[in-house]
Design an enzyme around this catalytic site. Structure first.
Site, short mmCIF file in Angstrom:
data_model
loop_
_atom_site.label_atom_id
_atom_site.label_comp_id
_atom_site.label_asym_id
_atom_site.label_seq_id
_atom_site.Cartn_x
_atom_site.Cartn_y
_atom_site.Cartn_z
N ARG A 46 64.80 15.06 -70.96
CA ARG A 46 63.67 15.41 -71.85
C ARG A 46 62.45 15.83 -71.06
NH1 ARG A 46 64.45 11.02 -76.73
NH2 ARG A 46 66.15 12.17 -77.66
N LYS A 206 79.34 10.32 -92.02
CA LYS A 206 79.09 10.20 -93.46
C LYS A 206 78.70 11.50 -94.14
CE LYS A 206 77.38 5.48 -93.27
NZ LYS A 206 76.14 4.72 -93.29
N GLY A 354 74.00 14.32 -80.73
CA GLY A 354 74.40 13.73 -79.45
C GLY A 354 75.87 13.91 -79.10
N GLY A 377 67.41 14.36 -85.05
CA GLY A 377 66.87 14.24 -86.41
C GLY A 377 66.15 15.50 -86.84
#
Ligand code: AMP
Length: 397
Positions: A46, A206, A354, A377
């Site tokens: 990052r 999901k 990820g 996200g």
């Protein structure tokens, strides 16, 4: 507002700013993974991701103030979540001194503001509860430190916090950094103007996590290849046997509705790798019908062939989420096969999440992907058609 009504590329870029002699506040995402009670950085990815933006600002004569959150200190200072190791790593990577401020606002910080060519790293923004509360007074204090504002923290752009949204009301110009620009360019391209045929590959656990993404992408792309556990909610909703596979029974109606709405655009697995237990190395077989006492842990070989052939013909690919229980070999085979297919397709490819990123990396194929998103996200929210508050707040061109 949906991203179809909004063009992130209409926002100012750092390249549009006159930085000479200015103090630039760059919101970065230095939320790095730490070990040894916060002393050791286990991946500097990052930090490296924002180096081009920092170097650009320095080369154009700015004094650079860097700010990020790190972990979840819940509004209080914490030695384990200090930016100290980040300052050290950044110094190494930039090859120049980096001053670490004792806080992120206040007179002590104001006394350390950098001259052109200098770099000041603020202490963890989340040591103040006002950061996540998007507090106006705190936002104003942050804004007071700089002449111009740049947001390079794509991974935090889905949060309306003081450093990503609030402080922008108190600065003259707010622009996207080079990393943010690249994220927006690729994500906009694949969601608003894809070269065709365009394919989305969606996997993961999901349906409920990805429902908005499926709905939004199915409107734009030509095919959505579904894998991972969520495929079994779709298959069960069509009346197929799913054995002991992971299924969201309360989402069967939703799955049926999506299949009715988007029809053959949604492509489901035609065979499966099943096992009796959820375990690495478990005995397994490739089947078309899932036996009652088995669970599907990966897409089967016929499905891999089907998905590969669709991927091979694609001009644009978006991929988010694994095709199976990727962490437990051999149930990583479907995901790895698709990683290779995406890399070899020659299509414009954007990978987020990820597990998909890890699959690409493990296969040594990262440099064959057009863009690997840095924000899990944030990229999911973007792909679901939402406008990211940290992007919407930037100054229009
Ligand atoms: P997500 O965070 O939604 O992208 O989901 C990723 C997780 O989904 C990974 O931990 C996978 O192990 C899990 N997953 C993928 N396929 C399956 C499956 N067939 N059964 C159970 N879990 C799965």
């Amino acid at each position: 507002m949906l991203s179809s009504d909004f063009t992130p590329m209409s926002k100012l870029s750092i390249k549009d700013l006159d930085l000479s002699g200015k103090r630039v506040f760059i919101r970065v995402d230095f939320n790095v993974p730490l070990a040894n009670a916060g002393q050791e950085i286990t991946s500097d990815k990052r930090i490296r991701a924002s180096l081009p933006t920092i170097q650009y600002a320095l080369q154009h004569g700015a004094g650079v103030i860097l700010a990020s959150h790190l972990g979840r200190p819940k509004g209080k200072p914490s030695a384990e979540m200090s930016m100290k190791p980040v300052a050290k790593k950044l110094e190494e990577l930039l090859g120049k001194p980096v001053t670490l401020a004792p806080d992120c606002v206040g007179p002590e910080v104001e006394a350390l503001l950098p001259a052109p060519g200098g770099v000041l790293l603020l202490e963890n923004l989340r040591f103040h509860a006002e950061e996540e509360a998007n507090d106006p007074a705190f936002s104003e204090k942050l804004a007071k430190l700089c002449d111009v504002y740049v947001n390079d923290a794509f991974g935090s752009a889905h949060r309306a916090h003081a450093s990503t949204v609030g402080m922008i009301a108190y600065v003259k110009q707010a622009a996207a950094g080079l990393l943010m620009d690249k994220e927006l360019e690729y994500l906009t391209k694949v969601t608003q103007n894809p070269d065709r045929p365009s394919v989305a590959i969606l996997g993961g656990a999901k349906v409920s996590d990805k429902i908005e993404v499926i709905e939004n992408l199915a409107k734009v792309v030509d095919k959505v290849l579904i894998g991972g556990a969520m495929a079994y909610t779709f298959l069960k909703s069509q009346g197929h046997a799913t054995g002991k596979s992971m299924v969201e029974d309360d989402k069967l109606d939703l799955a049926q509705k999506l299949l009715a709405e988007f029809g053959s655009k949604l492509v489901l697995p035609v065979d499966h790798v099943v096992a009796a237990e959820f375990k690495e190395g478990a005995d397994n077989e490739n089947v078309v019908e899932i036996p009652a006492d088995k669970m599907a842990l990966d897409i089967g070989s016929k499905t891999v062939e089907l998905y590969e052939s669709i991927i091979r013909g694609a001009k644009t690919i978006i991929w988010n989420g694994p095709m199976g229980v990727f962490e437990k070999p051999p149930f990583d085979r479907g995901t790895m096969a698709l990683a290779r297919a995406v890399a070899e397709s020659g299509a414009v490819s954007v990978v987020g999440g990820g597990d998909s990123e890890k699959a690409i990396k493990t296969a040594g194929l990262t440099n064959k992907i057009s863009h690997v998103s840095t924000g899990g996200g944030a990229s999911l929210e973007f792909l679901s058609g939402q406008v990211l508050p940290g992007v919407a707040a930037l100054t229009d061109k």
